[in-house]
Design a protein around this motif. Sequence first.
Motif, PDB file in Angstrom:
ATOM      1  N   ASN A  55      -0.505   6.983  19.212  1.00 10.91           N
ATOM      2  CA  ASN A  55      -0.351   6.553  17.821  1.00 10.91           C
ATOM      3  C   ASN A  55      -0.629   5.055  17.705  1.00 10.91           C
ATOM      4  O   ASN A  55       0.187   4.242  18.127  1.00 10.91           O
ATOM      5  N   PRO A  56      -1.781   4.665  17.115  1.00 11.96           N
ATOM      6  CA  PRO A  56      -2.095   3.238  16.984  1.00 11.96           C
ATOM      7  C   PRO A  56      -1.506   2.601  15.719  1.00 11.96           C
ATOM      8  O   PRO A  56      -1.676   1.408  15.508  1.00 11.96           O
ATOM      9  N   TYR A  57      -0.823   3.379  14.887  1.00  9.67           N
ATOM     10  CA  TYR A  57      -0.363   2.885  13.591  1.00  9.67           C
ATOM     11  C   TYR A  57       1.118   2.491  13.626  1.00  9.67           C
ATOM     12  O   TYR A  57       1.859   2.909  14.504  1.00  9.67           O
ATOM     13  N   PRO A  58       1.562   1.680  12.635  1.00 13.98           N
ATOM     14  CA  PRO A  58       2.946   1.189  12.647  1.00 13.98           C
ATOM     15  C   PRO A  58       3.991   2.219  12.228  1.00 13.98           C
ATOM     16  O   PRO A  58       5.171   1.976  12.399  1.00 13.98           O
ATOM     17  N   GLU A  59       3.582   3.359  11.702  1.00 14.59           N
ATOM     18  CA  GLU A  59       4.540   4.386  11.299  1.00 14.59           C
ATOM     19  C   GLU A  59       4.551   5.510  12.332  1.00 14.59           C
ATOM     20  O   GLU A  59       3.504   5.871  12.868  1.00 14.59           O
TER      21      GLU A  59
ATOM     22  N   GLN B 107       3.032  15.280  11.412  1.00 14.12           N
ATOM     23  CA  GLN B 107       3.919  15.198  10.254  1.00 14.12           C
ATOM     24  C   GLN B 107       4.505  13.796  10.170  1.00 14.12           C
ATOM     25  O   GLN B 107       4.874  13.223  11.192  1.00 14.12           O
ATOM     26  N   ARG B 108       4.578  13.267   8.964  1.00 10.88           N
ATOM     27  CA  ARG B 108       5.166  11.939   8.756  1.00 10.88           C
ATOM     28  C   ARG B 108       6.649  11.962   9.013  1.00 10.88           C
ATOM     29  O   ARG B 108       7.324  12.883   8.885  1.00 10.88           O
TER      30      ARG B 108
ATOM     31  N   VAL C 109       0.869  -1.168   0.000  1.00 11.81           N
ATOM     32  CA  VAL C 109       0.000   0.000   0.000  1.00 11.81           C
ATOM     33  C   VAL C 109       0.908   1.220   0.000  1.00 11.81           C
ATOM     34  O   VAL C 109       1.804   1.328   0.839  1.00 11.81           O
ATOM     35  N   PRO C 110       0.704   2.143  -0.943  1.00 13.04           N
ATOM     36  CA  PRO C 110       1.544   3.335  -0.963  1.00 13.04           C
ATOM     37  C   PRO C 110       1.468   4.074   0.377  1.00 13.04           C
ATOM     38  O   PRO C 110       0.436   4.089   1.040  1.00 13.04           O
ATOM     39  N   VAL C 111       2.582   4.681   0.774  1.00 14.11           N
ATOM     40  CA  VAL C 111       2.676   5.362   2.069  1.00 14.11           C
ATOM     41  C   VAL C 111       1.567   6.399   2.219  1.00 14.11           C
ATOM     42  O   VAL C 111       0.974   6.535   3.281  1.00 14.11           O
ATOM     43  N   ALA C 112       1.257   7.139   1.180  1.00 15.70           N
ATOM     44  CA  ALA C 112       0.247   8.195   1.269  1.00 15.70           C
ATOM     45  C   ALA C 112      -1.152   7.648   1.559  1.00 15.70           C
ATOM     46  O   ALA C 112      -1.998   8.363   2.084  1.00 15.70           O
ATOM     47  N   GLU C 113      -1.412   6.375   1.247  1.00 19.03           N
ATOM     48  CA  GLU C 113      -2.741   5.802   1.447  1.00 19.03           C
ATOM     49  C   GLU C 113      -2.868   5.021   2.759  1.00 19.03           C
ATOM     50  O   GLU C 113      -3.950   4.619   3.115  1.00 19.03           O
ATOM     51  N   ARG C 114      -1.762   4.805   3.452  1.00 22.88           N
ATOM     52  CA  ARG C 114      -1.813   4.058   4.712  1.00 22.88           C
ATOM     53  C   ARG C 114      -2.435   4.931   5.797  1.00 22.88           C
ATOM     54  O   ARG C 114      -2.243   6.140   5.816  1.00 22.88           O
ATOM     55  N   PRO C 115      -3.164   4.305   6.739  1.00 21.58           N
ATOM     56  CA  PRO C 115      -3.700   5.087   7.860  1.00 21.58           C
ATOM     57  C   PRO C 115      -2.549   5.732   8.630  1.00 21.58           C
ATOM     58  O   PRO C 115      -1.487   5.131   8.804  1.00 21.58           O
ATOM     59  N   PHE C 116      -2.749   6.951   9.071  1.00 23.35           N
ATOM     60  CA  PHE C 116      -1.675   7.697   9.720  1.00 23.35           C
ATOM     61  C   PHE C 116      -2.264   8.706  10.696  1.00 23.35           C
ATOM     62  O   PHE C 116      -3.354   9.227  10.477  1.00 23.35           O
TER      63      PHE C 116
END
Length: 98
Positions: A44-48, A97-98, A18-25
């Motif tokens: 932060n519940p997400y892996p990034e 911010q990512r 899944v492209p980074v921009a489309e992953r939940p964040f």
Amino acid sequence: MPCGAASHTTRTAPHARVPVAERPFGAACRTAVDGSSVTAYCHNPYPEPDHVRLHIECDPWWDIDTDGASVEAGPAQTVRLTGRCWKEVRSAWVSHQR
């Protein structure tokens, strides 16, 4: 191969990318104002990782608004952000911010 035995070949599908921009964040943040102090808790519940930053706008014109330092909220991590005004708080928010 013995008679009557079936030959089975297992094939696996390639992993979906899944492209980074489309992953939940984005960490979920709760902000509380108590007098002139502001506290925000971000989970932060997400892996990034999410880099969160507290922004405070103070009410009197002479009171200096603040933009806090960026803090990394890693996967499954909760961070606490704090700040204050000399007098009243007009508004407070958290940026991501990512």
